[in-house]
Scaffold this motif. Sequence first.
Motif, PDB file in Angstrom:
ATOM      1  N   LEU A  67      -4.943   0.010   8.819  1.00  0.00           N
ATOM      2  CA  LEU A  67      -3.753   0.158   7.781  1.00  0.00           C
ATOM      3  C   LEU A  67      -4.213  -0.804   6.499  1.00  0.00           C
ATOM      4  O   LEU A  67      -4.085  -0.467   5.393  1.00  0.00           O
ATOM      5  CB  LEU A  67      -2.368  -0.132   8.436  1.00  0.00           C
ATOM      6  N   VAL A  68      -4.334  -1.980   6.839  1.00  0.00           N
ATOM      7  CA  VAL A  68      -4.629  -2.979   5.845  1.00  0.00           C
ATOM      8  C   VAL A  68      -5.958  -2.458   5.127  1.00  0.00           C
ATOM      9  O   VAL A  68      -6.088  -2.692   4.113  1.00  0.00           O
ATOM     10  CB  VAL A  68      -4.867  -4.491   6.633  1.00  0.00           C
ATOM     11  N   SER A  69      -7.073  -2.325   5.931  1.00  0.00           N
ATOM     12  CA  SER A  69      -8.245  -1.703   5.178  1.00  0.00           C
ATOM     13  C   SER A  69      -8.145  -0.447   4.439  1.00  0.00           C
ATOM     14  O   SER A  69      -8.709  -0.520   3.315  1.00  0.00           O
ATOM     15  CB  SER A  69      -9.351  -1.512   6.346  1.00  0.00           C
ATOM     16  N   GLY A  70      -7.279   0.464   4.796  1.00  0.00           N
ATOM     17  CA  GLY A  70      -7.183   1.783   4.085  1.00  0.00           C
ATOM     18  C   GLY A  70      -5.973   1.820   3.170  1.00  0.00           C
ATOM     19  O   GLY A  70      -5.436   2.733   2.841  1.00  0.00           O
ATOM     20  N   ARG A  71      -5.329   0.469   2.871  1.00  0.00           N
ATOM     21  CA  ARG A  71      -4.049   0.646   1.960  1.00  0.00           C
ATOM     22  C   ARG A  71      -4.229   1.390   0.582  1.00  0.00           C
ATOM     23  O   ARG A  71      -3.058   1.741   0.203  1.00  0.00           O
ATOM     24  CB  ARG A  71      -3.785  -0.905   1.897  1.00  0.00           C
ATOM     25  N   ASP A  72      -5.125   1.190  -0.237  1.00  0.00           N
ATOM     26  CA  ASP A  72      -5.213   1.728  -1.394  1.00  0.00           C
ATOM     27  C   ASP A  72      -5.052   3.294  -1.184  1.00  0.00           C
ATOM     28  O   ASP A  72      -4.495   4.009  -1.991  1.00  0.00           O
ATOM     29  CB  ASP A  72      -6.753   1.436  -1.936  1.00  0.00           C
ATOM     30  N   ALA A  73      -5.735   3.995  -0.167  1.00  0.00           N
ATOM     31  CA  ALA A  73      -5.588   5.550  -0.114  1.00  0.00           C
ATOM     32  C   ALA A  73      -4.114   5.787   0.237  1.00  0.00           C
ATOM     33  O   ALA A  73      -3.745   6.992   0.041  1.00  0.00           O
ATOM     34  CB  ALA A  73      -6.457   5.899   1.130  1.00  0.00           C
ATOM     35  N   LEU A  74      -3.262   4.996   0.839  1.00  0.00           N
ATOM     36  CA  LEU A  74      -1.935   5.065   1.183  1.00  0.00           C
ATOM     37  C   LEU A  74      -1.181   4.775   0.007  1.00  0.00           C
ATOM     38  O   LEU A  74       0.149   4.685   0.156  1.00  0.00           O
ATOM     39  CB  LEU A  74      -1.510   4.316   2.516  1.00  0.00           C
ATOM     40  N   GLU A 104      -1.763  -4.997  -0.474  1.00  0.00           N
ATOM     41  CA  GLU A 104      -2.313  -5.768   0.606  1.00  0.00           C
ATOM     42  C   GLU A 104      -1.056  -6.404   1.396  1.00  0.00           C
ATOM     43  O   GLU A 104      -0.889  -6.379   2.382  1.00  0.00           O
ATOM     44  CB  GLU A 104      -3.234  -6.881   0.134  1.00  0.00           C
ATOM     45  N   SER A 105      -0.051  -7.017   0.585  1.00  0.00           N
ATOM     46  CA  SER A 105       1.156  -7.545   1.162  1.00  0.00           C
ATOM     47  C   SER A 105       1.883  -6.428   1.756  1.00  0.00           C
ATOM     48  O   SER A 105       2.398  -6.823   2.937  1.00  0.00           O
ATOM     49  CB  SER A 105       1.989  -8.232  -0.058  1.00  0.00           C
ATOM     50  N   GLU A 106       2.073  -5.439   1.252  1.00  0.00           N
ATOM     51  CA  GLU A 106       3.136  -4.292   1.911  1.00  0.00           C
ATOM     52  C   GLU A 106       2.286  -3.941   3.159  1.00  0.00           C
ATOM     53  O   GLU A 106       2.900  -3.696   4.199  1.00  0.00           O
ATOM     54  CB  GLU A 106       2.924  -3.232   0.778  1.00  0.00           C
ATOM     55  N   ALA A 107       0.879  -3.830   3.218  1.00  0.00           N
ATOM     56  CA  ALA A 107       0.273  -3.372   4.442  1.00  0.00           C
ATOM     57  C   ALA A 107       0.252  -4.248   5.607  1.00  0.00           C
ATOM     58  O   ALA A 107       0.870  -3.994   6.674  1.00  0.00           O
ATOM     59  CB  ALA A 107      -1.071  -2.872   4.168  1.00  0.00           C
ATOM     60  N   VAL A 108       0.452  -5.464   5.190  1.00  0.00           N
ATOM     61  CA  VAL A 108       0.563  -6.690   6.082  1.00  0.00           C
ATOM     62  C   VAL A 108       1.747  -6.599   6.634  1.00  0.00           C
ATOM     63  O   VAL A 108       2.195  -6.820   7.736  1.00  0.00           O
ATOM     64  CB  VAL A 108       0.067  -7.971   5.689  1.00  0.00           C
TER      65      VAL A 108
END
Length: 479
Positions: A199-206, A210-214
């Motif tokens: 999720l953190v690595s692919g956050r841009d596609a979603l 970075e803060s939101e993914a973490v």
Amino acid sequence: MSRDAAGPSPAGPPAGPSAALRRERRAWYVYDWANSAYVTTTGTVLFAPYLTAVATAAACPDLPAGAGCDQTLSVLGVPVAPGSLALYTTTVSTALSALLLPLVGALCDRVVRKRLLLGAFALVGATAAASMVAVTGTDWQLGVVLQVVAGASLGASLVVYNALLLDLAGPDERDAVSSRGWALGYLGGFLLLAANLALVSGRDALGLTESEAVRISLLTAGLWWGGFSLVPVLGLRDRPLRTAPSTPRRHRTGDGGALARSRGALGGTVGELAETFRHARGYPMTLLMLVAYLFYNDGIQTVIYAASLFGTVELGLPQTQLITAILLVQAVAFVGALVFGGLATRFGAWRTILWSLVAWTGVVAAGFLLPPGRFGLFLALATAIGLVLGGTQAISRSLFSQLVPLGREAQYFALYQAAERGTSWFGTLVFGLVFQLTGSYRPAIASLVAFFVVGGVLLLRVDVRRGIADAGRDQPRRV
């Protein structure tokens, strides 16, 4: 006389656990699965860097990306560097656990509904863990409080969880049962950590920052911990309290236990705690096992802590390769715990742990000799770490359970947990001092051999049969 032949003679082989007991064991295993997801995703990988970033934003709000912050935060009037905040918070949580856990153990041994006590601690910890999703912007104070509460609650719940092992497995079954719990924990931790790192690595596609993914990952760890904790709470059954045996005669100093037990569940807790410390010297083999565990477990924890630092600075490996190695350790530890459980059943827990310490010494020596930039060799080292990691910890728990005095299960597991947390800084202190003196992480890694050697020498002096007899427990076929 052989350790396996020492008397009294163990009872004959059991007929096997009933279907109801097998269901209870499966429910008990699930708590390892539940809390390990928090330990890996939040405690080991994501929260410390995130809290450091939040603290840095608070101390240096206009700091350009990648620049260093030379300002400090005020924590109860004490200036603290943002980069040190997460480490100090972990230290406070650890120290608080070391102080509170003996009280938790004394209370647990006086409570019939231990599963509900387990659930209460898990609920508090999981709620704090899930609430980390609200740590945003510069709100580092909330992050500190939640980390302390979650860490202390985790330690308290593990005291109750470990004590329940003695309700669910006989002397000849505990190695296998303990190992299955550890194995499932590593599997659960691996699965959620892999999903969250994806999720953190692919956050841009979603469309996430970075803060939101973490923060989403932190939320999932808390929900995972709390949700799966319902399985042991609902699946275990309550059992009558055990009667504690008298302290071995040569160490008796009076019957403080009768007075403590006459005061009720809460009123007698402090008195029971005082009795535990006063009479602990009546179980010298139990205490010797505990001290041995403190040394070699400190070495284990320091190897795990230092592995990423060693890989980054000394070997020059990028972050993506280190993450791969972390996931590999988690996956292999699942297999290692099961393998060591089988070895302990065949050869005895005492011998299996001693051989594992030899393996740990070899792992540290291999790390010292590892050339820079060799990712394949680093993965091989990670595989070796994973194999011995889960097994050593799982079998140590089951061996210690054989030496716990009857009726004081949670109290002694509280000492086990509290002493581990209270001294877990010593290995990192030695590691840091050697680095400071030499300027290299290689001799710092090599210095950790001392912890495994000292732990092994102390473990060699543990007369397990005598310790089991002193504790008033049945003798297993192999130790």
